[in-house]
Design a protein around this motif. Structure first.
Motif, PDB file in Angstrom:
ATOM      1  N   ALA A 254      -2.102  17.491  -8.460  1.00 51.18           N
ATOM      2  CA  ALA A 254      -2.901  17.529  -7.232  1.00 51.18           C
ATOM      3  C   ALA A 254      -3.719  18.799  -7.129  1.00 51.18           C
ATOM      4  O   ALA A 254      -4.766  18.833  -6.483  1.00 51.18           O
ATOM      5  CB  ALA A 254      -2.002  17.389  -6.011  1.00 51.18           C
TER       6      ALA A 254
ATOM      7  N   GLY B 228       2.375  17.572  -1.002  1.00 53.40           N
ATOM      8  CA  GLY B 228       2.500  16.472  -1.950  1.00 53.40           C
ATOM      9  C   GLY B 228       3.799  16.452  -2.713  1.00 53.40           C
ATOM     10  O   GLY B 228       4.175  15.404  -3.279  1.00 53.40           O
TER      11      GLY B 228
ATOM     12  N   TYR C 172       1.871  11.961   2.219  1.00 58.54           N
ATOM     13  CA  TYR C 172       2.679  13.156   2.465  1.00 58.54           C
ATOM     14  C   TYR C 172       2.357  13.727   3.843  1.00 58.54           C
ATOM     15  O   TYR C 172       1.296  13.474   4.428  1.00 58.54           O
ATOM     16  CB  TYR C 172       2.456  14.203   1.373  1.00 58.54           C
TER      17      TYR C 172
ATOM     18  N   CYS D  36      -7.431  12.432  -3.519  1.00 55.47           N
ATOM     19  CA  CYS D  36      -6.581  12.766  -2.371  1.00 55.47           C
ATOM     20  C   CYS D  36      -7.429  12.907  -1.115  1.00 55.47           C
ATOM     21  O   CYS D  36      -8.534  13.459  -1.153  1.00 55.47           O
ATOM     22  CB  CYS D  36      -5.820  14.062  -2.623  1.00 55.47           C
TER      23      CYS D  36
ATOM     24  N   ALA E  22       5.851  13.748  -1.253  1.00 50.09           N
ATOM     25  CA  ALA E  22       5.144  12.490  -0.992  1.00 50.09           C
ATOM     26  C   ALA E  22       6.044  11.298  -1.308  1.00 50.09           C
ATOM     27  O   ALA E  22       6.905  11.352  -2.194  1.00 50.09           O
ATOM     28  CB  ALA E  22       3.871  12.434  -1.817  1.00 50.09           C
TER      29      ALA E  22
ATOM     30  N   ILE F 261      -2.402  10.326  -1.496  1.00 45.05           N
ATOM     31  CA  ILE F 261      -2.657  10.631  -2.899  1.00 45.05           C
ATOM     32  C   ILE F 261      -2.820   9.308  -3.629  1.00 45.05           C
ATOM     33  O   ILE F 261      -1.886   8.490  -3.675  1.00 45.05           O
ATOM     34  CB  ILE F 261      -1.503  11.444  -3.515  1.00 45.05           C
TER      35      ILE F 261
ATOM     36  N   MET G 261       2.546  17.362  -7.876  1.00 49.66           N
ATOM     37  CA  MET G 261       1.976  18.501  -7.160  1.00 49.66           C
ATOM     38  C   MET G 261       1.070  19.322  -8.075  1.00 49.66           C
ATOM     39  O   MET G 261       0.017  19.808  -7.664  1.00 49.66           O
ATOM     40  CB  MET G 261       3.090  19.376  -6.591  1.00 49.66           C
TER      41      MET G 261
ATOM     42  N   VAL H 288      -2.640  19.624  -0.431  1.00 46.43           N
ATOM     43  CA  VAL H 288      -1.650  18.962  -1.271  1.00 46.43           C
ATOM     44  C   VAL H 288      -0.440  19.868  -1.502  1.00 46.43           C
ATOM     45  O   VAL H 288       0.685  19.397  -1.634  1.00 46.43           O
ATOM     46  CB  VAL H 288      -2.283  18.529  -2.604  1.00 46.43           C
TER      47      VAL H 288
END
Length: 452
Positions: free
Chosen positions: A13, A82, A77, A118, A85, A109, A10, A161
């Protein structure tokens, strides 16, 4: 995947602004309609948002130009973001990865070695835009027009995300006619307007409101238009609910070249010397049914002296003082109203000054005997010779005597005047005295206004 790995993913992201040299080739195999790609805000952590007509048509997603096939994986996700995910099975051939039986309305992702990419896939199926009717919303406000569009076109959502909800605009267009004030032509002009909406909601709100009766055309959405399937519907006439006014004040007896008028407007207010004749014009939009001009003694209009239910007003100010004038227009039931500009009218105290000499020789200097005056609402003047014979009469102070009797210039000498006048402040004038006509060089006779 362990919880620490979720958190680490995360965090990564949030910094997914990949270098320009890193680009993946994303294709959706089997889609019969153009795949529409949007660039979301960088804060979403997404590189792209893809809208698919129907995800069921797509047999696989191919991801080309991958850099590290041996260190490559894809996670998907949901609206949770995320951090939750899960890894998605992929197959890799050379530098292309394949996601079979992809899911719509999910985020993807892509981890390609040290690179991250992403994207979100919107499944348009079940989100189709349609219109069945367009009508005015039952309850309207004065400063806006509300429109009800019956149909389908809910908000299209995708998720960043981090799990933040975002909206993908449908770009639904609503077109209508209204009125706009045209300063150059001093009138309202009919114009066509188009407003855009991200999705259908009840009601759709338009500011400023409709200023004329109009039909409303709704078309969209941008996805169906791209696929050649756009929908368009026109309403029946929808009545104007907006109120707007513009006003103008014209002083009709203003004589800027009249030097004998001893008071003029200083530019901050209208008026000057009484009597001051005005015509006030109001220009209104279609929903204005009630018209009222107000004349008050104070700028707050707490003490309204006169009210006139007219669109255009002609009025003469013949009293000394300061006055305030404005126009109010309202709709049929008086629930909405608009107020025009406030005009400040100043009328000065009266005065009368009388010269005793002039030379009507035609040289353009002091050729006419004229009084100096201010705010006279009544005026009479008689001119006599030394034997008491009336030579001339006039009843407007801005006029004067050109030294002629029956079209001929009188001889130099002493003549006499009698004046009766009344000021806007109620002051009365009774004046009499002599007028001296100086010797002059005779240029020739010419006709002019005179009479007994």
């Amino acid at each position: 995947m362990k919880n620490k790995e979720f958190i680490f993913l995360m965090i990564l992201a949030a910094f997914l602004s990949a270098t320009e040299s890193y680009a993946l080739d994303i294709e959706f195999s089997g889609s019969r309609h153009t795949v529409i790609k949007d660039k979301p805000e960088a804060s979403t952590g997404l590189n792209d948002v893809f809208t698919i007509y129907d995800i069921k048509e797509v047999s696989f997603i191919s991801i080309g130009n991958i850099i590290a096939p041996s260190d490559f994986r894809v996670l998907i996700y949901s609206n949770l973001g995320g951090g939750y995910a899960i890894e998605q099975p992929v197959s890799i051939t050379g530098t292309t990865a394949f996601i079979h039986n992809p899911k719509g309305d999910m985020g993807y992702i892509v981890e390609d070695g040290d690179n991250r990419y992403c994207f979100w896939v919107v499944d348009y199926a079940g989100k189709h835009f349609d219109i069945s009717s367009i009508e005015a919303y039952p309850e309207q406000d004065c400063d806006m027009t509300k429109i009800t569009v019956i149909g389908s076109g809910d908000q299209i959502r995708y998720y960043s995300v981090s799990g933040r909800q975002c909206t993908l605009s449908r770009n639904i267009e609503l077109s209508y006619n209204t009125l706009e004030w045209d300063n150059e032509n001093n009138s309202y002009s009919l114009v066509e307007k188009t407003a855009g909406f991200e999705y259908l909601q009840t009601p759709l709100t338009l500011r400023p409101p409709f200023y004329c009766n109009t039909t409303v055309t709704v078309s969209g959405d941008r996805f169906l238009k791209t696929w050649g399937l756009g929908k368009t519907l026109e309403s029946s006439i929808i009545e104007a609910n907006g109120i707007d006014v513009n006003t103008e004040a014209v002083q009709t007896n203003l004589a800027p070249d009249d030097a004998s008028n001893m008071i003029k407007s200083d530019g901050t207010m209208l008026g000057g010397s009484a009597p001051a004749d005005f015509t006030f014009y109001a220009y209104v939009t279609d929903a204005v049914l009630h018209n009222e001009w107000q004349i008050a003694d104070d700028p707050e209009f707490e003490y309204v002296r006169y009210r006139f239910n007219e669109r255009d007003l002609t009025y003469t100010f013949d009293q000394e003082g300061k006055f305030y004038v404005r126009f109010i227009g309202s709709n049929a039931d008086g629930s909405c109203e608009a107020t025009g500009e406030t005009y400040e009218i100043g009328i000065g105290a009266s005065d009368l000054r009388i010269p005793n000499v002039f030379s009507p020789d035609g040289d353009g200097v002091n050729d006419t005997w004229k009084v100096g005056y201010r705010s006279l609402v009544e005026f009479k003047c008689w001119i006599f010779d030394r034997n008491g014979h009336q030579l001339f009469y006039f009843d407007r102070p801005e006029l004067g005597w050109d030294g002629k009797h029956h079209g001929k210039t009188v001889s130099p000498g002493v003549y006499y005047y009698v004046i009766e006048a009344k000021g806007a402040d109620g002051k009365k004038y009774k004046k009499g005295g002599d007028i001296n006509i100086l010797r002059y060089r005779k240029i020739g006779n010419s006709s002019g206004a005179s009479g007994e």
